[in-house]
Design an enzyme around this catalytic site. Structure first.
Site, PDB file in Angstrom:
ATOM      1  N   ASP A 111      35.421  42.402  78.938  1.00  0.00           N
ATOM      2  CA  ASP A 111      35.010  43.866  78.703  1.00  0.00           C
ATOM      3  C   ASP A 111      35.187  43.739  76.933  1.00  0.00           C
ATOM      4  O   ASP A 111      35.893  43.440  76.412  1.00  0.00           O
ATOM      5  CB  ASP A 111      36.036  44.698  79.115  1.00  0.00           C
ATOM      6  CG  ASP A 111      35.528  46.169  78.688  1.00  0.00           C
ATOM      7  OD1 ASP A 111      34.607  46.466  78.466  1.00  0.00           O
ATOM      8  OD2 ASP A 111      36.532  47.117  78.495  1.00  0.00           O
ATOM      9  N   ASP A 318      27.488  47.842  72.715  1.00  0.00           N
ATOM     10  CA  ASP A 318      28.343  47.493  74.019  1.00  0.00           C
ATOM     11  C   ASP A 318      27.248  46.789  74.879  1.00  0.00           C
ATOM     12  O   ASP A 318      26.563  47.500  75.412  1.00  0.00           O
ATOM     13  CB  ASP A 318      28.824  48.701  74.581  1.00  0.00           C
ATOM     14  CG  ASP A 318      29.793  48.511  75.660  1.00  0.00           C
ATOM     15  OD1 ASP A 318      30.336  47.458  75.722  1.00  0.00           O
ATOM     16  OD2 ASP A 318      29.703  49.197  76.652  1.00  0.00           O
TER      17      ASP A 318
END
Length: 436
Positions: A111, A318
């Protein structure tokens, strides 16, 4: 200028995967590369053959909205506030690593929006079910708990002192959690050239109480964010603060694997490369960029981030978010501008998530879109901003969201995207990622 939209336009989500060997060396000083695998491909443990491509896309769109809520909740919170919301349904990547001596392989969600590396550990007082065996710290000769006064404990968010040892407690937006010891151990990363990289005394979380919506296919989380205990920061000087990835479109005729590079192999340069500054803001987990405008055809739309104009650090990049999300008022202006330049009848998204959609035809032409970041104009291919949501239906792959602005992975496909935490910049280079 208009571009013809191909029927191969489709969404792209990925998983990180690499082979892990037991004999480590110093390859990290020169750089190394691991494979990236689409989370919904047959190679993925999350692959569900019963799901149609449109269903997988709808799941991804929902994750985009959830991801924005996560970032918004984390923005501006105190340093001791947990800043990660990653679950089996929200993580777009998996990474294989090994922990301990001898190396014990685990598969965990990777992540870019969190920092701590943690895995489920024996003894597990209250753990979610996982398919793979649990890591047993007593069998690792290099595992060591850290004291409350140690620098490793001080560098980790949300810690407490119990019995003289450092404890962490992370809560997630969906009420999932992980509680356990902060420790150091050897973490081994594999690479595509079969030369493993050993990281001694790496800060990890050994979770003994973990519950929520985690998937049995994964054993924990690997943080790739900008915080001090993330994998990227702990690799540190060995990779000179550099990593990059190149996301292969799902429509590619290759085997679908992409690459994540570290160190010298992560340098992005050459013809077509543009760079924009990383803006340091709290929390330091996230990679903030400055979006100044979006140009549609020849019309430039100044980016108004919730009335703040071109404030520094107004958008997060992201790799775990599918769509590019923008403030609702600005998105409406963008949609209206794109629609005014498309000479075709609009239709609706069967999934009722995206709002600007057209029937796909051989003569459908869409305007070019360029993302005007500070110092870097990134010209997108139509496959970066129109997505196939159902047979014969394509929709604009941007959405309005007032929680947070995010530059998602659809917009990053077929770009070599490099992060340099030393020079504090992100670089983009148009690349045929299938050929890397």
């Amino acid at each position: 200028m208009a571009s013809r939209l191909s029927s191969s336009t489709i969404f792209s989500l990925f998983l990180v995967s690499s082979a892990f060997l037991s004999n480590a060396n110093a390859e990290s000083e020169r750089g190394f590369t691991v494979d990236l695998i689409h989370r919904d491909s047959p190679k993925s443990p999350f692959y569900n053959p019963a799901e149609a491509p449109s269903q997988r896309l709808r799941n991804a769109l929902r994750r985009s909205a959830d991801r924005a809520v996560h970032f918004a909740r984390s923005d501006g919170l105190s340093p001791n506030t947990p800043v990660s919301e990653i679950t089996s349904n929200r993580g777009e990547y998996l990474m294989n690593i090994s922990i301990g001596s001898p190396p014990f392989p685990i598969m965990a969600i990777a992540d870019t929006g969190s920092d701590l590396i943690w895995t489920q550990c024996k003894p597990c007082e209250d753990c979610y079910s996982q398919d793979a065996p649990l890591f047993d710290p007593e069998r690792s000769s290099t595992y060591k708990k850290v004291s409350c006064s140690s620098r490793q404990c001080q560098a980790t968010e949300r810690t407490s002192c119990i019995g003289g040892t450092c404890q962490y407690s992370i809560s997630y937006g969906d009420r999932s959690h992980s509680i356990g010891h902060i420790a150091v151990d050897t973490v081994t990363l594999g690479s595509t050239d079969s030369r493993p990289v050993a990281l001694k005394n790496t800060v990890i979380g050994c979770g003994h109480d973990n519950a929520g919506t985690f998937n049995e296919k994964s054993s924990g989380i690997i943080g790739l964010g900008g915080g001090s205990v993330s994998l990227i920061r702990q690799l540190g000087d060995s990779i000179d603060g550099k990593f990059s990835y190149c996301l292969v479109p799902l429509s590619s005729k290759s085997d679908g694997t992409s690459k994540m590079n570290f160190g010298s192999k992560a340098v992005v340069s050459g013809t077509g490369t543009v760079s924009t500054p990383i803006v340091k803001k709290e929390p330091d987990t996230f990679y903030y960029l400055t979006l100044e405008a979006i140009t549609v055809g020849s019309k430039k739309l100044d980016f108004d981030s919730s009335g703040l104009g071109t404030e520094e650090g107004n958008i997060i990049i992201d790799s775990g978010t599918t769509l590019t999300l923008l403030p609702s008022s600005f998105y409406s202006e963008l949609e209206s501008t794109v629609a005014s330049m498309v000479d075709a009848e609009r239709t609706s998204d069967p999934g009722k998530f995206l709002s600007l959609c057209y029937q796909l035809s051989s003569d459908l032409k869409v305007p070019t879109i360029t993302m005007n970041f500070k110092g870097a104009d990134v010209k997108l291919d139509p496959s970066n901003y129109f997505v196939l949501v159902a047979e014969g239906v394509v929709c604009l792959a941007f959405a309005g969201n007032d929680n947070f602005s995010i530059y998602g992975n659809l917009s990053q496909m077929d770009f070599l995207v490099g992060y340099d935490s030393v020079s504090q910049k992100v670089s983009f280079k148009p690349t045929d990622c299938a050929k890397m």
